[in-house]
Design a protein around this motif. Sequence first.
Motif, short mmCIF file in Angstrom:
data_model
loop_
_atom_site.label_atom_id
_atom_site.label_comp_id
_atom_site.label_asym_id
_atom_site.label_seq_id
_atom_site.Cartn_x
_atom_site.Cartn_y
_atom_site.Cartn_z
N SER A 187 -83.67 -104.82 -83.53
CA SER A 187 -82.54 -105.05 -84.44
C SER A 187 -82.79 -104.48 -85.82
O SER A 187 -83.93 -104.28 -86.26
CB SER A 187 -82.26 -106.56 -84.55
N PHE A 188 -81.66 -104.24 -86.51
CA PHE A 188 -81.67 -103.82 -87.91
C PHE A 188 -80.56 -104.58 -88.63
O PHE A 188 -79.48 -104.81 -88.06
CB PHE A 188 -81.42 -102.31 -88.03
N ALA A 189 -80.84 -104.99 -89.86
CA ALA A 189 -79.82 -105.69 -90.66
C ALA A 189 -79.98 -105.28 -92.12
O ALA A 189 -81.10 -105.03 -92.59
CB ALA A 189 -79.95 -107.20 -90.52
N MET A 190 -78.86 -105.23 -92.82
CA MET A 190 -78.87 -104.79 -94.22
C MET A 190 -77.62 -105.32 -94.92
O MET A 190 -76.52 -105.28 -94.36
CB MET A 190 -78.90 -103.25 -94.28
N ALA A 191 -77.80 -105.85 -96.12
CA ALA A 191 -76.66 -106.33 -96.91
C ALA A 191 -76.06 -105.17 -97.70
O ALA A 191 -76.79 -104.39 -98.32
CB ALA A 191 -77.10 -107.44 -97.86
N VAL A 192 -74.74 -105.05 -97.67
CA VAL A 192 -74.02 -104.01 -98.42
C VAL A 192 -72.88 -104.69 -99.19
O VAL A 192 -72.42 -105.76 -98.80
CB VAL A 192 -73.47 -102.91 -97.49
N PRO A 193 -72.40 -104.07 -100.27
CA PRO A 193 -71.36 -104.72 -101.08
C PRO A 193 -70.06 -105.00 -100.33
O PRO A 193 -69.38 -105.97 -100.63
CB PRO A 193 -71.13 -103.72 -102.23
N SER A 194 -69.70 -104.15 -99.37
CA SER A 194 -68.41 -104.32 -98.71
C SER A 194 -68.44 -103.63 -97.35
O SER A 194 -69.45 -103.03 -96.96
CB SER A 194 -67.28 -103.74 -99.56
N GLN A 195 -67.31 -103.70 -96.64
CA GLN A 195 -67.18 -103.01 -95.36
C GLN A 195 -66.43 -101.69 -95.52
O GLN A 195 -65.91 -101.16 -94.54
CB GLN A 195 -66.44 -103.90 -94.35
N THR A 196 -66.39 -101.16 -96.74
CA THR A 196 -65.71 -99.89 -96.95
C THR A 196 -66.46 -98.76 -96.26
O THR A 196 -67.62 -98.91 -95.85
CB THR A 196 -65.60 -99.58 -98.45
N LEU A 197 -65.78 -97.64 -96.13
CA LEU A 197 -66.34 -96.50 -95.41
C LEU A 197 -67.66 -96.04 -96.01
O LEU A 197 -68.64 -95.78 -95.30
CB LEU A 197 -65.32 -95.36 -95.40
N GLU A 198 -67.71 -95.94 -97.35
CA GLU A 198 -68.93 -95.46 -98.00
C GLU A 198 -70.11 -96.39 -97.72
O GLU A 198 -71.20 -95.94 -97.37
CB GLU A 198 -68.71 -95.34 -99.51
N ASP A 199 -69.90 -97.71 -97.86
CA ASP A 199 -70.98 -98.66 -97.63
C ASP A 199 -71.38 -98.70 -96.16
O ASP A 199 -72.57 -98.81 -95.83
CB ASP A 199 -70.56 -100.05 -98.09
N PHE A 200 -70.40 -98.60 -95.28
CA PHE A 200 -70.69 -98.62 -93.84
C PHE A 200 -71.54 -97.43 -93.43
O PHE A 200 -72.56 -97.58 -92.74
CB PHE A 200 -69.36 -98.65 -93.07
N LEU A 201 -71.16 -96.22 -93.85
CA LEU A 201 -71.92 -95.03 -93.45
C LEU A 201 -73.30 -95.00 -94.11
O LEU A 201 -74.27 -94.52 -93.51
CB LEU A 201 -71.14 -93.77 -93.80
N TYR A 202 -73.39 -95.53 -95.33
CA TYR A 202 -74.71 -95.61 -95.98
C TYR A 202 -75.63 -96.54 -95.19
O TYR A 202 -76.80 -96.21 -94.93
CB TYR A 202 -74.55 -96.11 -97.40
N ALA A 203 -75.12 -97.70 -94.77
CA ALA A 203 -75.93 -98.63 -93.99
C ALA A 203 -76.31 -98.03 -92.65
O ALA A 203 -77.44 -98.21 -92.16
CB ALA A 203 -75.17 -99.94 -93.80
N LEU A 204 -75.39 -97.30 -92.03
CA LEU A 204 -75.67 -96.68 -90.73
C LEU A 204 -76.75 -95.61 -90.86
O LEU A 204 -77.64 -95.49 -90.00
CB LEU A 204 -74.39 -96.09 -90.16
N ALA A 205 -76.70 -94.83 -91.95
CA ALA A 205 -77.74 -93.82 -92.18
C ALA A 205 -79.10 -94.49 -92.39
O ALA A 205 -80.13 -94.03 -91.87
CB ALA A 205 -77.37 -92.95 -93.38
N CYS A 206 -79.12 -95.60 -93.14
CA CYS A 206 -80.37 -96.34 -93.35
C CYS A 206 -80.90 -96.89 -92.02
O CYS A 206 -82.11 -96.94 -91.80
CB CYS A 206 -80.15 -97.47 -94.34
N CYS A 207 -79.99 -97.31 -91.15
CA CYS A 207 -80.39 -97.85 -89.84
C CYS A 207 -81.09 -96.77 -89.02
O CYS A 207 -82.14 -97.03 -88.41
CB CYS A 207 -79.16 -98.38 -89.12
N LEU A 208 -80.52 -95.56 -88.97
CA LEU A 208 -81.13 -94.48 -88.17
C LEU A 208 -82.49 -94.10 -88.75
O LEU A 208 -83.43 -93.79 -88.00
CB LEU A 208 -80.20 -93.28 -88.14
N GLU A 209 -82.62 -94.12 -90.07
CA GLU A 209 -83.92 -93.83 -90.68
C GLU A 209 -84.92 -94.94 -90.36
O GLU A 209 -86.11 -94.68 -90.19
CB GLU A 209 -83.75 -93.67 -92.18
N PHE A 210 -84.43 -96.18 -90.29
CA PHE A 210 -85.29 -97.31 -89.92
C PHE A 210 -85.80 -97.14 -88.49
O PHE A 210 -86.97 -97.39 -88.19
CB PHE A 210 -84.50 -98.60 -90.07
#
Length: 527
Positions: A187-210
């Motif tokens: 599993s991977f989890a990360m807090a982001v400010p919102s569910q907007t497109l920018e925050d979602f794709l940033y979290a997804l990129a961090c997940c793949l790097e993780f």
Amino acid sequence: MAGKPKPMSQIKQLLILHRQGQGIKAIARSLSMSRNTVKTYLFKLEKLLSDPAGDLSADQILGMEEPEIYHLFHPGNPSYKDTRYEHFKSLLDYFLKELRRTGVTRALLWEEYRQSRPDGYGYSQFCHHLDQHSSTKGKPSLRLEHAPGEKLYIDFAGKTIPYIDRETGELIQCQLFVACLPFSDYSFAMAVPSQTLEDFLYALACCLEFLGGVTQILVPDNFKAAVVKADRYEPDLNRALEDFASHYGMAVVPTRAAKPKDKARVENQVKILYSRVYAKLRNRQFFDLYSLNEAIRIQLRAHNQTRMKQKGYCREEQFLASEKPLLNPLPTERFELRHHTELTLSQNNHVYLARDKHYYSAPHTLIGKKLKVIYTRSMVQLYYQGKKVAAHVRNFKAGGYSTVRDHLCSQHQHYRDRSPDYYRNLAAKKSPVLGQYVSKLFEQNRYPEQLYKTCDGLLSLFRKADLGTFEKACQLGIDHGEYSYRFIKNVLANHTAHEDHSEPEKPLPPHRNVRGKEYYQQQKLQF
């Protein structure tokens, strides 16, 4: 036989002892049963053997498996043969339909049921039979088989997780992005400010790097940042998510709308993280998003390294052994979110990007044409008919202009290039005397831009006049300190450039008032 039924292995022993001629007391003593229990089972045995429809023998019963024997001796609960049940059964579908309506509860339905039939079931029996019917109406569930490194499930937790603004003391609620690999449950989890497109794709990129690699398929839920329009067969994906998947070499296969079982693994991870992340951080205070994510990362590592109860390994061990070697490599550059729009090239040779309130240039030949604009966080690129016509570094200065010189027409290029050095260099290339004259022109105490038209006029005269004559006119202006377009024009028009303008030296008239150098060298004046 109101008590708990005996194990069927004992019932087999009872039948064998009975066949051997043992009495009820002996059988009860041997099997540690009461005599009434032995009598009851023997009575049921005689009833089964004497039933012509059953056509059973004692040997056949002894040859059966224990569940089959249990069914023979315990055929069912007599309550289902009650007349009240037949009436209740006819109302079951109505009850289930009414429970879906807002505000309708079991207690309310039971009250209405008892009003229509006062001798009906009590509330506990009413709920019991309702639950029995509901479980039989449920659809079967399929256990999905997952290949290692194939899919990545992603979702947002339903509950937010907060931190405190250090300056204002405000409680900032953040969204928790959750992802998991279904094969290993890593599993991977990360807090982001919102569910907007920018925050979602940033979290997804961090997940793949993780994870250190890329899966073949990405399985998102139907939230707006991933799916523009949900559909059972062909959902419309967000254009930015498609670009993201293309950059990382993944295929996007969203789950069906309102079908959480399609991504049951990540749904289960969210529930687990409520207890292993939310609960463990509930009494701690964080004052920025970074420190909150650091705490989440520590709890997540402990979760992934916790040995699973029904397996002899933890999630991290399974991931490292079976999945990580099968992941595709990450691209060399991180994905940048691409925005798409169409803008018209205006008369000032620029398109206006309203998001930045900034202007970007394109070739002047495309004025009035619609250009396709693709911009990321760092670059703005303009296309016309599939061909890139301009590229700019993105500028966030409101009201500013980003202009490439070659995009302008020749007149505008000349106008933008004007400067004292430009005219000095251009004049020097035409003629050394003209270059000297222009240099003297800019040495005057005047604002440079006031002299640009003078230089344009001089260059125009240079093109029309004879070179020798023009240079004589310029030299004449230098000798007399006259630096203007009108002076050179008058000299050329009056044909006075070749005249001798030097004044003859006139001798002084004879007189006695001549002191000489000795007079000026004396220390004391002598009159």
